[in-house]
Design a protein around this motif. Structure first.
Motif, PDB file in Angstrom:
ATOM      1  N   ASP A 138      73.136  61.855  -3.063  1.00 41.33           N
ATOM      2  CA  ASP A 138      73.101  61.113  -4.171  1.00 41.33           C
ATOM      3  C   ASP A 138      72.239  59.790  -4.405  1.00 41.33           C
ATOM      4  OD1 ASP A 138      74.168  61.280  -6.893  1.00 41.33           O
ATOM      5  OD2 ASP A 138      76.367  60.798  -6.524  1.00 41.33           O
ATOM      6  N   VAL A 139      71.067  59.939  -3.961  1.00 44.51           N
ATOM      7  CA  VAL A 139      70.217  58.973  -4.057  1.00 44.51           C
ATOM      8  C   VAL A 139      69.878  58.239  -5.515  1.00 44.51           C
ATOM      9  CG1 VAL A 139      68.018  57.712  -3.655  1.00 44.51           C
ATOM     10  CG2 VAL A 139      68.891  59.602  -1.956  1.00 44.51           C
ATOM     11  N   SER A 140      70.549  57.072  -6.051  1.00 43.80           N
ATOM     12  CA  SER A 140      70.380  56.676  -7.334  1.00 43.80           C
ATOM     13  C   SER A 140      68.902  56.420  -7.482  1.00 43.80           C
ATOM     14  CB  SER A 140      70.899  55.387  -7.276  1.00 43.80           C
ATOM     15  OG  SER A 140      70.123  54.363  -6.649  1.00 43.80           O
ATOM     16  N   GLY A 141      68.736  56.941  -8.757  1.00 47.95           N
ATOM     17  CA  GLY A 141      67.197  56.800  -9.154  1.00 47.95           C
ATOM     18  C   GLY A 141      66.612  58.229  -9.082  1.00 47.95           C
ATOM     19  N   SER A 142      67.034  59.111  -7.961  1.00 45.08           N
ATOM     20  CA  SER A 142      66.415  60.588  -8.154  1.00 45.08           C
ATOM     21  C   SER A 142      66.837  61.325  -9.422  1.00 45.08           C
ATOM     22  CB  SER A 142      67.019  61.197  -6.646  1.00 45.08           C
ATOM     23  OG  SER A 142      68.044  61.523  -6.995  1.00 45.08           O
ATOM     24  N   ARG A 143      65.980  61.924  -9.855  1.00 47.66           N
ATOM     25  CA  ARG A 143      66.344  62.429 -11.364  1.00 47.66           C
ATOM     26  C   ARG A 143      66.121  63.962 -10.978  1.00 47.66           C
ATOM     27  NH1 ARG A 143      62.863  59.361 -15.559  1.00 47.66           N
ATOM     28  NH2 ARG A 143      61.453  59.430 -13.639  1.00 47.66           N
ATOM     29  N   PHE A 144      67.214  64.681 -10.790  1.00 46.00           N
ATOM     30  CA  PHE A 144      66.959  66.182 -10.745  1.00 46.00           C
ATOM     31  C   PHE A 144      67.861  66.837 -11.869  1.00 46.00           C
ATOM     32  CE2 PHE A 144      66.464  64.971  -6.606  1.00 46.00           C
ATOM     33  CZ  PHE A 144      65.298  65.589  -6.308  1.00 46.00           C
ATOM     34  N   SER A 145      67.724  67.703 -12.391  1.00 47.93           N
ATOM     35  CA  SER A 145      68.710  68.592 -13.501  1.00 47.93           C
ATOM     36  C   SER A 145      69.995  68.979 -13.043  1.00 47.93           C
ATOM     37  CB  SER A 145      68.009  69.852 -14.086  1.00 47.93           C
ATOM     38  OG  SER A 145      67.802  70.767 -13.222  1.00 47.93           O
ATOM     39  N   ASP A 146      70.956  69.246 -13.729  1.00 47.47           N
ATOM     40  CA  ASP A 146      72.147  69.466 -13.229  1.00 47.47           C
ATOM     41  C   ASP A 146      72.094  71.030 -12.653  1.00 47.47           C
ATOM     42  OD1 ASP A 146      73.347  67.177 -14.245  1.00 47.47           O
ATOM     43  OD2 ASP A 146      74.112  68.069 -16.196  1.00 47.47           O
ATOM     44  N   ALA A 147      71.049  71.770 -13.217  1.00 49.51           N
ATOM     45  CA  ALA A 147      70.951  72.966 -12.815  1.00 49.51           C
ATOM     46  C   ALA A 147      70.515  73.003 -11.138  1.00 49.51           C
ATOM     47  CB  ALA A 147      69.853  73.775 -13.515  1.00 49.51           C
ATOM     48  N   THR A 148      69.619  72.028 -11.011  1.00 59.32           N
ATOM     49  CA  THR A 148      69.088  72.079  -9.569  1.00 59.32           C
ATOM     50  C   THR A 148      70.349  71.450  -8.647  1.00 59.32           C
ATOM     51  OG1 THR A 148      67.109  71.298 -10.229  1.00 59.32           O
ATOM     52  CG2 THR A 148      67.461  70.828  -7.950  1.00 59.32           C
ATOM     53  N   LYS A 149      71.220  70.650  -9.171  1.00 62.43           N
ATOM     54  CA  LYS A 149      72.235  69.925  -8.190  1.00 62.43           C
ATOM     55  C   LYS A 149      73.252  71.105  -8.114  1.00 62.43           C
ATOM     56  CE  LYS A 149      71.651  65.162 -10.047  1.00 62.43           C
ATOM     57  NZ  LYS A 149      72.450  64.311 -11.030  1.00 62.43           N
ATOM     58  N   ASP A 150      73.717  71.941  -9.237  1.00 59.39           N
ATOM     59  CA  ASP A 150      74.449  72.750  -9.007  1.00 59.39           C
ATOM     60  C   ASP A 150      73.871  73.930  -7.948  1.00 59.39           C
ATOM     61  OD1 ASP A 150      76.230  72.008 -11.072  1.00 59.39           O
ATOM     62  OD2 ASP A 150      75.727  73.557 -12.507  1.00 59.39           O
ATOM     63  N   ARG A 151      72.689  74.419  -7.991  1.00 58.69           N
ATOM     64  CA  ARG A 151      72.118  75.106  -7.005  1.00 58.69           C
ATOM     65  C   ARG A 151      72.328  74.450  -5.720  1.00 58.69           C
ATOM     66  NH1 ARG A 151      67.486  76.305  -9.840  1.00 58.69           N
ATOM     67  NH2 ARG A 151      66.019  75.705  -8.281  1.00 58.69           N
ATOM     68  N   VAL A 152      71.934  73.340  -5.284  1.00 58.99           N
ATOM     69  CA  VAL A 152      72.177  72.890  -4.010  1.00 58.99           C
ATOM     70  C   VAL A 152      73.749  72.922  -3.829  1.00 58.99           C
ATOM     71  CG1 VAL A 152      72.073  70.789  -2.608  1.00 58.99           C
ATOM     72  CG2 VAL A 152      70.098  71.273  -4.297  1.00 58.99           C
ATOM     73  N   HIS A 153      74.546  72.244  -4.460  1.00 56.84           N
ATOM     74  CA  HIS A 153      76.007  72.141  -4.030  1.00 56.84           C
ATOM     75  C   HIS A 153      76.545  73.533  -3.742  1.00 56.84           C
ATOM     76  CE1 HIS A 153      76.502  68.195  -4.296  1.00 56.84           C
ATOM     77  NE2 HIS A 153      75.854  68.012  -5.568  1.00 56.84           N
ATOM     78  N   LYS A 154      75.961  74.641  -4.685  1.00 60.12           N
ATOM     79  CA  LYS A 154      76.416  75.826  -4.483  1.00 60.12           C
ATOM     80  C   LYS A 154      76.000  76.525  -3.167  1.00 60.12           C
ATOM     81  CE  LYS A 154      77.019  80.256  -6.968  1.00 60.12           C
ATOM     82  NZ  LYS A 154      76.439  81.139  -7.719  1.00 60.12           N
ATOM     83  N   ALA A 155      74.889  76.302  -2.672  1.00 57.63           N
ATOM     84  CA  ALA A 155      74.148  76.784  -1.623  1.00 57.63           C
ATOM     85  C   ALA A 155      74.997  76.155  -0.364  1.00 57.63           C
ATOM     86  CB  ALA A 155      72.722  76.289  -1.475  1.00 57.63           C
ATOM     87  N   VAL A 156      75.437  74.901  -0.543  1.00 56.46           N
ATOM     88  CA  VAL A 156      76.002  74.179   0.703  1.00 56.46           C
ATOM     89  C   VAL A 156      77.389  75.099   0.710  1.00 56.46           C
ATOM     90  CG1 VAL A 156      77.685  72.093   1.210  1.00 56.46           C
ATOM     91  CG2 VAL A 156      75.172  72.015   0.667  1.00 56.46           C
ATOM     92  N   GLU A 157      78.148  75.219  -0.399  1.00 56.41           N
ATOM     93  CA  GLU A 157      79.343  76.162  -0.288  1.00 56.41           C
ATOM     94  C   GLU A 157      79.232  77.521   0.240  1.00 56.41           C
ATOM     95  OE1 GLU A 157      81.927  77.442  -3.791  1.00 56.41           O
ATOM     96  OE2 GLU A 157      81.384  75.435  -4.356  1.00 56.41           O
ATOM     97  N   ILE A 158      78.231  78.184  -0.263  1.00 57.10           N
ATOM     98  CA  ILE A 158      77.860  79.678   0.565  1.00 57.10           C
ATOM     99  C   ILE A 158      77.611  79.555   1.945  1.00 57.10           C
ATOM    100  CG2 ILE A 158      76.356  81.587   0.209  1.00 57.10           C
ATOM    101  CD1 ILE A 158      75.961  81.152  -2.481  1.00 57.10           C
ATOM    102  N   LEU A 159      76.732  78.587   2.068  1.00 56.24           N
ATOM    103  CA  LEU A 159      76.584  78.490   3.642  1.00 56.24           C
ATOM    104  C   LEU A 159      77.811  78.094   4.525  1.00 56.24           C
ATOM    105  CD1 LEU A 159      73.030  77.254   3.668  1.00 56.24           C
ATOM    106  CD2 LEU A 159      73.595  79.432   4.351  1.00 56.24           C
TER     107      LEU A 159
END
Lengths: 336, 336
Positions: free
Chosen positions: B21-42
Motif C-alpha cells: 500500500d505504498v502511498s503515492g503509487s497509483r493503480f486502478s481499483d481493478a488492478t488492486k482487486d486483481r492482486v488481492h484476489k490472486a493472493v486469496e486464490i493462492l
C-alpha cells in the motif's frame, strides 16, 4: 469365435475347423497353436473380467505422467498399458502432474493408500528422471525414460538402433551424401539426440562412408529448424541427396524448405523422419518414411513387468523402433 | 510474489507496491482487486494442498473418457480439469476405456467404491452420448458431449457461434463467394457438422449473401477431403475467393490442393479452419487462421460444476470457441 479369430489372426472358418478338430482339415501345428492360445487368452480375460464385475471393484495400476496424458504425442503409451492391465482385470488409473512436484507427491501417496498393484512412472519424452523414493514401496516401472539413480527397471525406445536403421535405409537406397538434422545438441544429453546421432554415425561408418560435419546440424525438434537447416544444407558445395531428420516435425520443415527451393521429395532429395506421428507423417505429400516409436508396446511391457513382479535392479530394457515405409525415399539416380 | 504476479497478470513490482500500500503509487481499483484476489486464490490453494499433504490422501474426481486421454486431440481437456481439481486439493484420476463398455462399467464401479467426489464423463469429440445410469449416484458432468437422455449437465463447444464467427471473419475481409467444406454430412447428426453449417448459413444470410449449394461440400474431416473438394470448388464457373474448412485437417488438405493448382494462400484463396490443433495450425505455411475449441476451459468448467454441487437438469452449457488469427485470410482485392 470372431474374437478368437482376431486374436489368432486367422479366419473364423479356421477357428471353427481347428476347435472342432474336423478330420481331413489340414492346418499347421503353428496355426493350431495360435488358435488354442487365443482361446486360452480370451478365456483368461473373460474370467478376469467376470471376477471384476462380480466383485464390483477392480485392482488398480497407477500411471503417473508428467504431461504424457495431455500431450499429443504419446497417448498410445497409455493405450498399451491400459489394454494390458485390463487383460488381467486391472484398471489403469492415470494422473497427469504436469511436472508439479507437490501434485506428484500427493498423487503418489494417494495411489499407494489405495493399494495399487504397481505404478508406471512415465515421461513425455525419453530422458533421465529423478524418481520419487516413495515408489520403492510398490512395484514400479519407469516408462519412456530411465531412472537416473539406476534403481528402478526402465523401458525406453532404442534410439541408437533407430538412428542406425534410418541411416541404413538411405544407404541401401544408394545414398552416400546423407545429411542429419538432429533434434538437439549432443551436449543436451537427451537420449533421443545422442542415440540417434550415434546410430547415424555407426551406419555410415559401417558402410565405409565418413561422417561429413558439413552435413550435420543440431536443431530443436521443430519445423523452423528443419526449414532453416535444409536451406543451409542445400547451399553446401556438395549438398546431400538424402537427409535424416531426427523427428517428423523437423522433416515437415524440411519438406517446406525443399518446396520453396523448387526441389521435389523424393526425386531431388530423399527424407526420412523419426516418430511416426499419426497426425503428421502419413499426411505429408509424399507420405513420410519414418521410424515409429514403440509407444504401445512399451506401455504393454511396463504392465507386464509389474505383473511379473520383477526385481528392481536398475535394468534398462530398450525396445526397437519399427521402420514405416512410405514414399519419401528414392533410390539414388546414376546422374547424382 | 512471482506466483501472485502471474496469477494477477501484473508485474512483481506492482504486486509489491499494491500489497505494501505504498502511498503515492497509483493503480486502478481493478488492478488492486486483481492482486488481492490472486493472493486469496493462492492462499486457498496452498491451504488445500497443505491439508492434502498433511493427511496423505487427496480426494479424487474421476475422469472417464472413451479415447480422449489417448488421442492427440483433446489432452487440454484433461489438463484443464486436472488443474482446476488440484486448485481445490483434489486429484483427477483418469481412466480411458477406448469405448469398451465392460471396462467402462468396471471403471465406474471402482471409482464409485473409492468415493470420488464426482465424475467427468468425457468424449473425444462432440456427440450425443448414452451415459451409464450408475452415475446418478454421484455428481456427474458430461464433457465435450451431450447426454442424450437429457439428465446430466453437459458442457460442449458452441459449434453454431464458432461456424458463424469463422464465416463472419471472411465476410468482414470482403469475401462474398465463400465455400464450405464440412466435416461430415448433416444427416450424421454430429453437433460439430450440423452446428458449424448452421453458423455458416446464418452469417451469410445476415450479410445478405445467399447460400450457393455449388460452394458447399461434405467431407469426413481429413486431409484427402480437403484436397479433393478444393480441386472441385476451384473448377466451378465462379470459384470461391475464400473457403471455410470446418476442421484444421481439412484445411491442410485445402492448402495442399491449392499448392498443386499453383494458387497461393491467402493471395489467391483465403482459408479459415476450425480446431486450432497445436501440432498443425501454427505450422502450416502460412499459419492457419482458425477457431480454437475451448478444451481447457471446458475441462475447468466441468470440475467447477462438480465442486459447486450443481443439480442435474439436463442443462447444456455451450462454451465459445476463440478466433486465432494467423495469416491465411486476406482482404479481397478489387479485381476479384
Amino acid at each position: 469365435m470372431h474374437d478368437v479369430a482376431r486374436e489368432a489372426g486367422v479366419s473364423q472358418a479356421t477357428v471353427s475347423l481347428v476347435l472342432n478338430d474336423v478330420s481331413g482339415s489340414r492346418f499347421s501345428d503353428a496355426t493350431k497353436d495360435r488358435v488354442h492360445k487365443a482361446v486360452e487368452i480370451l478365456g483368461y480375460r473373460t474370467n478376469a473380467h467376470a471376477k471384476v464385475l462380480r466383485e464390483g471393484v477392480a485392482g488398480m495400476i497407477g500411471f503417473i505422467g508428467d504431461s504424457v496424458a495431455t500431450s499429443p504425442f504419446a497417448g498410445k503409451i497409455i493405450e498399451g498399458a491400459q489394454e494390458r492391465a485390463w487383460e488381467s482385470g486391472l484398471l489403469l488409473i492415470a494422473v497427469s502432474t504436469g511436472g508439479d512436484k507437490e501434485l506428484e507427491r500427493a498423487s503418489l501417496e494417494t495411489l499407494l493408500s489405495y493399494k495399487v498393484a504397481g505404478v508406471v512412472y512415465a515421461s513425455m519424452y525419453h530422458q533421465m528422471v529423478d524418481v520419487p523414493k516413495v515408489l520403492r514401496e510398490v512395484p514400479t516401472v519407469v516408462l519412456n525414460s530411465e531412472d537416473q539413480a539406476g534403481y528402478f527397471p526402465s523401458i525406453a525406445p532404442d534410439e541408437v538402433s533407430g538412428g542406425f536403421e534410418a541411416t541404413q535405409y538411405l544407404l541401401k537406397a544408394g545414398h552416400r551424401r546423407i545429411g542429419l538434422i538432429n533434434i538437439e545438441s549432443l551436449e543436451s544429453g537427451l537420449p533421443g539426440a545422442v542415440g540417434r546421432y550415434k546410430g547415424y554415425v555407426r551406419a555410415l561408418e559401417g558402410a565405409g562412408v565418413s561422417v561429413d560435419p558439413a552435413l550435420v546440424r543440431f536443431g530443436q525438434g521443430s519445423e523452423p529448424y528443419g526449414f532453416k537447416y535444409v536451406v543451409e544444407l542445400m547451399q553446401e558445395p556438395e549438398p546431400p541427396t538424402a537427409i535424416f531428420c531426427a523427428n517428423d516435425r523437423t522433416a515437415w520443415g524440411a519438406y517446406q524448405a525443399l518446396l520453396e527451393l523448387g526441389k521435389r521429395v523424393p526425386e531431388d532429395v530423399s527424407i526420412i523422419g523419426f516418430d511416426n506421428q499419426e497426425t503428421l507423417a502419413p499426411h505429408l505429400r509424399p507420405g513420410l518414411t519414418t521410424l515409429e516409436l514403440p509407444f504401445e508396446q512399451m506401455g504393454r511391457r511396463a504392465v507386464d513387468l509389474i505383473l511379473e513382479g520383477i526385481k528392481p535392479q536398475g535394468q534398462v530394457e530398450l525396445m526397437a523402433c519399427s521402420l514405416i515405409e512410405r514414399n519419401s525415399v528414392e533410390k539414388i539416380k546414376e546422374s547424382q
